[in-house]
Design an enzyme around this catalytic site. Structure first.
Site, mmCIF file in Angstrom:
data_model
loop_
_atom_site.group_PDB
_atom_site.id
_atom_site.type_symbol
_atom_site.label_atom_id
_atom_site.label_comp_id
_atom_site.label_asym_id
_atom_site.label_seq_id
_atom_site.Cartn_x
_atom_site.Cartn_y
_atom_site.Cartn_z
ATOM 1 N N HIS A 234 0.819 -1.219 0.000
ATOM 2 C CA HIS A 234 0.000 0.000 0.000
ATOM 3 C C HIS A 234 0.855 1.272 0.000
ATOM 4 C CE1 HIS A 234 -3.374 -2.662 0.692
ATOM 5 N NE2 HIS A 234 -2.809 -3.132 1.782
HETATM 6 O O1 RIB Z 1 -4.704 0.545 4.642
HETATM 7 C C1 RIB Z 1 -3.318 0.461 4.454
HETATM 8 C C2 RIB Z 1 -2.623 1.507 5.270
HETATM 9 O O2 RIB Z 1 -2.855 1.249 6.646
HETATM 10 C C3 RIB Z 1 -1.092 1.478 5.111
HETATM 11 O O3 RIB Z 1 -0.592 2.767 5.340
HETATM 12 C C4 RIB Z 1 -0.661 0.530 6.199
HETATM 13 O O4 RIB Z 1 0.671 0.814 6.654
HETATM 14 C C5 RIB Z 1 -1.639 0.865 7.290
HETATM 15 O O5 RIB Z 1 -1.133 1.992 7.984
#
Ligand code: RIB
Ligand code: CA
Length: 299
Positions: A234
């Protein structure tokens, strides 16, 4: 090469944050002014320690700051299921962790005010608590911010923390709403795109075969991460957009963030050509994974 982009990275490391930080440090296109930590994946103190661990692994000297330890209104809700109890999913050598010389919010304010003549980029990888607090304390920081690029939200896809909300926005919906209502130029990388970047075993094995300390750590972290969450990269997506935007497609929209009830943290898009938000919509996954591997092996 063009002048490197001055950027502050706000983060809650977290395994995908870790890969995003390593990608940023490995990329000469970026001048990382500082790392501001915020509570999210794990408690703030652990995030601050993890940022130091990663800085030592990358052999960098970037200043690191400790920030907000809880969302603006909601209590912090940490689940250790995805990033492990210490947030990085593996054991680490000892690292010196000096006391933070400044609060993350104060560093963001100071840097934004100093960059009024050359506005900088904020790269947000966790809940938006630090930036929202900075905007509340000092609205004029907007003059020193060129763009806010962030991982967060789910526009046409389901959430990952509630059926409708993505973790960063769900953790602190009030902060997310404050940032999206601020009028700052926003580039968002929602789950709609980042879920496409799930780590595949063959790519991970190629990382392990590179056999450098950084690649070994990335292999160990992502192996733990995959077993816990499937392994969507992500946070690295938005860093990759800063470095190689041609790997992504984008569309403009306006975004409303819900702050209460069972839809809290939901990011509701209105797709329009003159929308205030540029949202990533698709990614060349092979190109993204190749960029990541090439850059990480250079550390
Ligand atoms: O939904 C994904 C996000 O939430 C990313 O930033 C992961 O590190 C968590 O913080
Ligand atoms: Ca994160």
């Amino acid at each position: 090469m063009a002048k490197p982009l001055s950027v502050i990275i706000d983060t809650d490391p977290g395994i995908d944050d870790a890969v995003a930080l390593l990608l940023a440090w490995a990329s000469p296109e970026l001048n990382v002014l500082g790392i501001t930590t915020v509570a999210g994946n794990v408690e703030l103190e652990q995030c601050y320690l993890n940022a130091h661990r990663l800085r030592q692994l990358a052999s960098r000297m970037t200043p690191i700051y400790s920030g907000c330890s809880a969302p603006i209104l909601k209590p912090l809700q940490v689940t250790h299921s995805i990033h492990g109890r210490d947030g990085l999913g593996m054991s680490w050598p000892r690292v010196d962790v000096p006391k933070s010389t400044q609060h993350s919010v104060d560093f963001i304010i100071e840097q934004a005010l100093n960059h009024k003549n050359s506005p900088m980029t904020l790269c947000m990888l966790g809940p938006l608590t630090n930036l929202a607090t900075a905007l509340i304390l000092c609205p004029e920081i907007k003059e020193g911010i060129k763009q806010v690029v962030l991982m967060g939200g789910a526009l046409e896809s389901s959430g990952n923390t509630s059926p409708v909300a993505e973790f960063n926005f769900y953790t602190d919906p009030h902060a997310a709403a404050k940032v999206f209502d601020s009028g700052l130029p926003i580039v968002m990388s929602p789950l709609d795109v980042t879920r496409q970047t799930e780590v595949v075993a063959s790519w991970l094995d190629a990382i392990r075969s590179l056999d450098t300390p950084v690649c070994k750590a990335v292999y160990e972290m992502l192996s733990a991460y995959r077993s816990g969450s499937g392994g969507g990269l992500h946070d690295p997506c938005i860093v990759a957009w800063l470095i190689a935007p041609e790997l992504f497609t984008e569309k403009r929209c306006d975004v409303r963030v819900e702050v209460c009830g069972d839809r809290e943290g939901q990011s509701v898009p209105e797709w329009k050509e003159d929308g205030k938000v540029l949202s990533l919509t698709d990614v060349n996954v092979d190109g993204f994974l190749a960029l990541l591997k090439n850059r990480i092996q250079s550390l």
